[in-house]
Design a protein around this motif. Structure first.
Motif, short mmCIF file in Angstrom:
data_model
loop_
_atom_site.label_atom_id
_atom_site.label_comp_id
_atom_site.label_asym_id
_atom_site.label_seq_id
_atom_site.Cartn_x
_atom_site.Cartn_y
_atom_site.Cartn_z
N ARG A 1 57.30 72.91 20.85
CA ARG A 1 57.66 72.75 22.04
C ARG A 1 57.49 74.25 22.56
O ARG A 1 57.25 74.28 23.94
N LEU A 2 57.76 75.17 22.14
CA LEU A 2 57.69 76.70 22.69
C LEU A 2 56.11 76.80 23.38
O LEU A 2 55.96 77.20 24.01
N ALA A 3 55.26 76.19 22.09
CA ALA A 3 53.92 76.31 22.57
C ALA A 3 53.34 75.43 23.60
O ALA A 3 52.30 75.88 24.31
N THR A 4 54.12 74.52 24.20
CA THR A 4 54.05 73.63 25.27
C THR A 4 53.99 74.39 26.72
O THR A 4 53.63 73.87 27.58
N LEU A 5 54.84 75.38 26.65
CA LEU A 5 55.28 76.00 27.77
C LEU A 5 53.92 76.80 28.39
O LEU A 5 53.28 77.46 27.68
N PRO A 6 53.85 77.00 29.51
CA PRO A 6 52.86 77.84 30.13
C PRO A 6 53.01 79.36 29.94
O PRO A 6 54.22 79.86 29.64
N ILE A 7 51.75 80.06 29.41
CA ILE A 7 52.07 81.42 28.93
C ILE A 7 52.93 82.34 29.59
O ILE A 7 53.78 83.04 29.20
N SER A 8 53.09 82.16 31.20
CA SER A 8 53.62 83.10 31.79
C SER A 8 55.40 82.83 31.58
O SER A 8 56.19 83.78 31.66
N GLN A 9 55.71 81.64 31.31
CA GLN A 9 57.16 81.24 30.95
C GLN A 9 57.34 81.65 29.47
O GLN A 9 58.40 82.27 29.29
N VAL B 1 62.75 89.36 40.35
CA VAL B 1 63.34 88.07 40.70
C VAL B 1 62.09 86.95 40.00
O VAL B 1 62.38 85.74 39.47
N ALA B 2 60.80 87.20 39.96
CA ALA B 2 59.70 86.58 39.31
C ALA B 2 60.03 86.32 37.76
O ALA B 2 59.87 84.99 37.30
N ALA B 3 60.54 87.51 37.20
CA ALA B 3 61.07 87.20 35.68
C ALA B 3 62.29 86.08 35.46
O ALA B 3 62.06 85.28 34.65
N ARG B 4 63.22 86.14 36.36
CA ARG B 4 64.29 85.48 36.44
C ARG B 4 63.96 83.91 36.81
O ARG B 4 64.27 82.93 36.01
N VAL B 5 62.98 83.62 37.66
CA VAL B 5 62.50 82.49 38.01
C VAL B 5 61.81 81.80 36.86
O VAL B 5 61.77 80.69 36.63
N ARG B 6 60.96 82.31 36.21
CA ARG B 6 60.09 82.24 34.89
C ARG B 6 61.03 81.83 33.92
O ARG B 6 60.70 80.84 33.18
N LEU B 7 61.90 82.52 33.49
CA LEU B 7 63.05 82.33 32.69
C LEU B 7 63.59 81.00 32.94
O LEU B 7 63.73 80.36 31.95
N HIS B 8 64.15 80.70 34.06
CA HIS B 8 64.72 79.65 34.23
C HIS B 8 63.95 78.30 34.24
O HIS B 8 64.37 77.33 33.43
N ARG B 9 62.74 78.38 34.77
CA ARG B 9 61.79 77.55 34.49
C ARG B 9 61.51 77.18 32.95
O ARG B 9 61.29 76.04 32.67
N ARG C 1 63.42 78.01 30.39
CA ARG C 1 64.51 77.23 29.57
C ARG C 1 64.61 75.64 30.14
O ARG C 1 65.00 74.86 29.06
N ARG C 2 64.50 75.45 31.32
CA ARG C 2 64.48 74.27 31.81
C ARG C 2 63.36 73.27 31.01
O ARG C 2 63.78 72.27 30.32
#
Length: 72
Positions: A4-12, A38-46, A48-49
């Motif tokens: 599942r982790l591998a399916t995330l975009p690299i930036s996330q 701010v960009a890091a928080r957005v990427r982290l939120h996405r 995790r979701r």
């Protein structure tokens, strides 16, 4: 879980790994990645979701429990 982790975009995936696995703060992860906090928080939120919503693998692995990756 690693699948599942591998399916995330690299930036996330990068932000999620730095924060959840390496124990960095979001600000520290942002600095490492050369992005603003701010960009890091957005990427982290996405990340995790997306990680939470991804279907669970049927094959067991020895990775840490999902709850350890979802802590804020």
């Amino acid at each position: 879980m690693l699948a599942r982790l591998a399916t995330l975009p690299i930036s996330q995936r990068e932000v999620l790994e730095l924060v959840a696995v390496d124990g960095l703060t979001v600000g520290e992860a942002a600095t490492v990645l050369g992005i603003n906090a701010v960009a890091a928080r957005v990427r982290l939120h996405r990340a995790r979701r997306a990680f939470k919503d991804a279907p669970a693998s049927t094959a067991p692995d020895s990775a840490p429990p999902l709850s350890s990756l979802m802590e804020a």
